[in-house]
Design a protein around this motif. Structure first.
Motif, short mmCIF file in Angstrom:
data_model
loop_
_atom_site.label_atom_id
_atom_site.label_comp_id
_atom_site.label_asym_id
_atom_site.label_seq_id
_atom_site.Cartn_x
_atom_site.Cartn_y
_atom_site.Cartn_z
N THR A 24 1.54 18.55 -22.58
CA THR A 24 2.22 17.28 -22.83
C THR A 24 1.19 16.18 -23.13
O THR A 24 1.36 15.41 -24.07
N HIS A 25 0.13 16.12 -22.35
CA HIS A 25 -0.92 15.14 -22.61
C HIS A 25 -1.62 15.42 -23.95
O HIS A 25 -1.95 14.48 -24.68
N ARG A 26 -1.81 16.67 -24.27
CA ARG A 26 -2.51 17.05 -25.50
C ARG A 26 -1.81 16.55 -26.75
O ARG A 26 -2.46 16.27 -27.75
N VAL A 27 -0.48 16.41 -26.73
CA VAL A 27 0.24 15.93 -27.92
C VAL A 27 0.36 14.41 -27.95
O VAL A 27 1.05 13.86 -28.81
N GLY A 28 -0.31 13.73 -27.01
CA GLY A 28 -0.35 12.27 -27.05
C GLY A 28 0.64 11.55 -26.15
O GLY A 28 0.81 10.33 -26.28
N VAL A 29 1.28 12.26 -25.24
CA VAL A 29 2.21 11.60 -24.31
C VAL A 29 1.39 11.00 -23.16
O VAL A 29 0.65 11.71 -22.48
N ALA A 30 1.54 9.69 -22.96
CA ALA A 30 0.82 8.99 -21.91
C ALA A 30 1.65 8.86 -20.63
O ALA A 30 1.11 8.85 -19.53
N ARG B 254 15.34 10.00 -19.73
CA ARG B 254 13.89 10.13 -19.84
C ARG B 254 13.33 8.89 -20.52
O ARG B 254 13.91 8.37 -21.47
N TYR B 255 12.17 8.46 -20.03
CA TYR B 255 11.41 7.38 -20.66
C TYR B 255 10.06 7.96 -20.99
O TYR B 255 9.36 8.48 -20.10
N ILE B 256 9.68 7.91 -22.26
CA ILE B 256 8.44 8.50 -22.72
C ILE B 256 7.63 7.45 -23.47
O ILE B 256 8.16 6.74 -24.32
N GLU B 257 6.34 7.38 -23.14
CA GLU B 257 5.41 6.58 -23.92
C GLU B 257 4.43 7.54 -24.57
O GLU B 257 3.84 8.40 -23.88
N CYS B 258 4.30 7.42 -25.89
CA CYS B 258 3.41 8.31 -26.61
C CYS B 258 2.91 7.65 -27.89
O CYS B 258 3.41 6.59 -28.28
N GLU B 259 1.94 8.27 -28.52
CA GLU B 259 1.39 7.75 -29.77
C GLU B 259 2.42 7.86 -30.90
O GLU B 259 2.61 6.92 -31.66
N ASP B 260 3.06 9.03 -31.02
CA ASP B 260 4.00 9.30 -32.12
C ASP B 260 4.99 10.34 -31.62
O ASP B 260 4.67 11.53 -31.55
N TYR B 261 6.18 9.90 -31.25
CA TYR B 261 7.16 10.80 -30.63
C TYR B 261 7.55 11.97 -31.54
O TYR B 261 7.58 13.12 -31.09
N GLU B 262 7.85 11.70 -32.82
CA GLU B 262 8.27 12.77 -33.72
C GLU B 262 7.18 13.86 -33.83
O GLU B 262 7.48 15.04 -33.78
N ARG B 263 5.92 13.42 -33.95
CA ARG B 263 4.83 14.40 -34.03
C ARG B 263 4.69 15.15 -32.71
O ARG B 263 4.58 16.38 -32.68
N ARG C 116 5.27 20.11 -29.53
CA ARG C 116 5.76 20.76 -28.30
C ARG C 116 6.79 21.84 -28.62
O ARG C 116 6.86 22.85 -27.93
N ALA C 117 7.61 21.61 -29.65
CA ALA C 117 8.67 22.57 -29.98
C ALA C 117 8.10 23.95 -30.26
O ALA C 117 8.69 24.95 -29.87
N GLY C 118 6.95 24.02 -30.91
CA GLY C 118 6.36 25.31 -31.25
C GLY C 118 5.34 25.83 -30.27
O GLY C 118 4.74 26.88 -30.49
N ASP C 119 5.13 25.11 -29.18
CA ASP C 119 4.13 25.50 -28.19
C ASP C 119 4.69 26.58 -27.27
O ASP C 119 5.75 26.39 -26.65
N PRO C 120 4.00 27.72 -27.14
CA PRO C 120 4.49 28.80 -26.27
C PRO C 120 4.69 28.36 -24.81
O PRO C 120 5.61 28.84 -24.15
N VAL C 121 3.86 27.46 -24.32
CA VAL C 121 4.02 26.96 -22.95
C VAL C 121 5.34 26.22 -22.82
O VAL C 121 6.10 26.42 -21.87
N ASN C 122 5.65 25.35 -23.79
CA ASN C 122 6.90 24.61 -23.76
C ASN C 122 8.10 25.54 -23.95
O ASN C 122 9.12 25.37 -23.30
N GLU C 123 7.98 26.52 -24.83
CA GLU C 123 9.08 27.47 -25.03
C GLU C 123 9.40 28.21 -23.74
O GLU C 123 10.56 28.40 -23.39
N HIS D 148 17.26 18.72 -23.83
CA HIS D 148 16.34 17.90 -24.61
C HIS D 148 16.24 18.52 -26.01
O HIS D 148 16.05 19.71 -26.16
N ASP D 149 16.42 17.69 -27.03
CA ASP D 149 16.45 18.13 -28.42
C ASP D 149 15.05 18.13 -29.01
O ASP D 149 14.47 17.07 -29.23
N TYR D 150 14.50 19.31 -29.25
CA TYR D 150 13.16 19.43 -29.84
C TYR D 150 13.21 19.57 -31.35
O TYR D 150 12.20 19.84 -31.99
N SER D 151 14.36 19.36 -31.96
CA SER D 151 14.48 19.44 -33.42
C SER D 151 14.18 18.07 -34.03
O SER D 151 14.07 17.07 -33.33
N ALA D 152 14.10 18.04 -35.33
CA ALA D 152 13.86 16.78 -36.03
C ALA D 152 15.05 15.82 -35.90
O ALA D 152 14.92 14.63 -36.13
#
Length: 105
Positions: free
Chosen positions: A34-40, A53-62, A67-74, A88-92
């Motif tokens: 989660t940290h690796r994709v820019g979530v603070a 959920r409240y999320i702060e990140c650099e770019d949520y869509e990215r 995360r959607a394709g990450d085996p750990v998240n899957e 939680h919707d991991y689609s576009a």
């Protein structure tokens, strides 16, 4: 500046205790990914079955696309899926995203 995102999902009735326990002991590899994709910051509030959920990140869509394709998240989502009425919707489409209606500055 960080992007702030609000999300709404819902648990299945009876899943509250299991859901809370799963978040009391989040896997370290999930936190690292989660940290690796820019979530603070990632907060989850629960009111009965409703999750906000409240999320702060650099770019949520990215971040969510990565995360959607990450085996750990899957693996994590497959554990969480049986508890979720609305997941939680991991689609576009980001169908769980909430619009901002007020911000105090």
């Amino acid at each position: 500046m960080a992007e702030a995102v609000g999300l709404h999902t819902r648990l299945k009735p009876g899943a509250e205790e299991r859901y809370d326990a799963a978040h009391a002991a989040v896997w370290p590899e999930v936190l690292d990914a989660t940290h690796r994709v820019g979530v603070a910051k990632w907060l989850i509030f629960r009111g009965g079955l409703d999750l906000f959920r409240y999320i702060e990140c650099e770019d949520y869509e990215r971040a969510i696309a990565e995360r959607a394709g990450d085996p750990v998240n899957e693996r994590r989502q497959s554990e969480m899926a049986p508890m979720m009425e609305i997941a939680h919707d991991y689609s576009a489409a980001c169908s769980d995203r909430l619009p901002v209606v007020f911000e105090l500055r």
